[in-house]
Design a protein around this motif. Structure first.
Motif: not given
Lengths: 159, 64
Positions: A101, A104-105, A108, B19, B22
């Motif tokens: 996660t 992923a953050n 982005t 997450a 995606s």
């Protein structure tokens, strides 16, 4: 506490088979490898130490090593995924959903082109030359953006 | 860093964190048409040259 094999099988069979099938084209070989994985899990269950790794990481490590052994045995027509090789020195404690996660953050927050390069390079295993072609950029431009992306990610994932 | 990314993305193929998936899916959507795997390319090659639209010789042509 020793985890229950029936519970591990129910929870991880799909993940183990999915991971193996993505790398081994022959369905019969994939099923044999999946059976090998759960046989190893059963044999090593008493050695599992939840202070060192989660069940998920432990099952994943056994699965990945079983796939690597399969390719090293030199099955004809099989080619070892470069992402499976040489991960020595990587802390297995990092292999958990929370870190995924965080990745992923971090991705982005990267500019779109840099994010694309990281995913295509490290998830899809594409060489930078092919990524340059896909993105209609020169190899030099992709190489530079790749270095920038690694630098920005390194700031968030200090070694 | 590169080893870490390779390991994390490899683990993602096992764990399928929503997450991260995606983010990966959004990248793949941008390059979808250009993401054929080697196996898919082999299938395209195995299909051979497209002959479907080629005009077959007609009986009159054979007589000429």
């Amino acid at each position: 506490m020793t985890p229950d094999i029936a519970q591990i099988y129910a929870q991880y069979k799909g993940k183990v088979m999915g991971y193996i099938s993505a790398r081994v084209n022959n369905h019969a070989d994939a099923e044999d490898l999946c059976a090998d994985v759960f046989e190893k899990i059963m044999r090593r269950l008493s050695t599992f130490d939840d202070t060192k790794a989660s069940v998920s990481t432990w099952v994943f490590t056994i699965t990945r090593n079983t796939v690597i052994d399969h390719f090293r045995r030199g099955r004809p027509g099989s080619e070892l995924d470069e992402n499976l090789v040489d991960d020595s020195g990587v802390d297995e404690g990092l292999l958990n959903s929370e870190t995924l996660t965080q990745l992923a953050n971090a991705l982005t927050k990267l500019p779109e082109q840099l994010r694309d390069i990281i995913v295509l390079r490290y998830y899809d295993g594409k060489p930078l030359t092919e990524i340059a072609e896909m993105m209609n950029l020169s190899y030099g431009a992709v190489k530079l953006r790749h270095q920038n992306a690694l630098m920005l990610l390194r700031e968030q994932f200090s070694d | 860093m590169e080893k870490k990314l390779k390991s994390l993305f490899d683990y993602q193929k096992f764990e399928s964190n929503p997450a991260l998936q995606s983010v990966i899916d959004s990248v793949h959507r941008r390059y979808g048409a250009r993401m054929l795997t080697d196996e898919e390319l082999d299938l395209v090659t195995a299909a051979g040259a497209p002959e479907v639209g080629k005009k077959l010789p007609e009986a009159d042509d054979k007589l000429k």
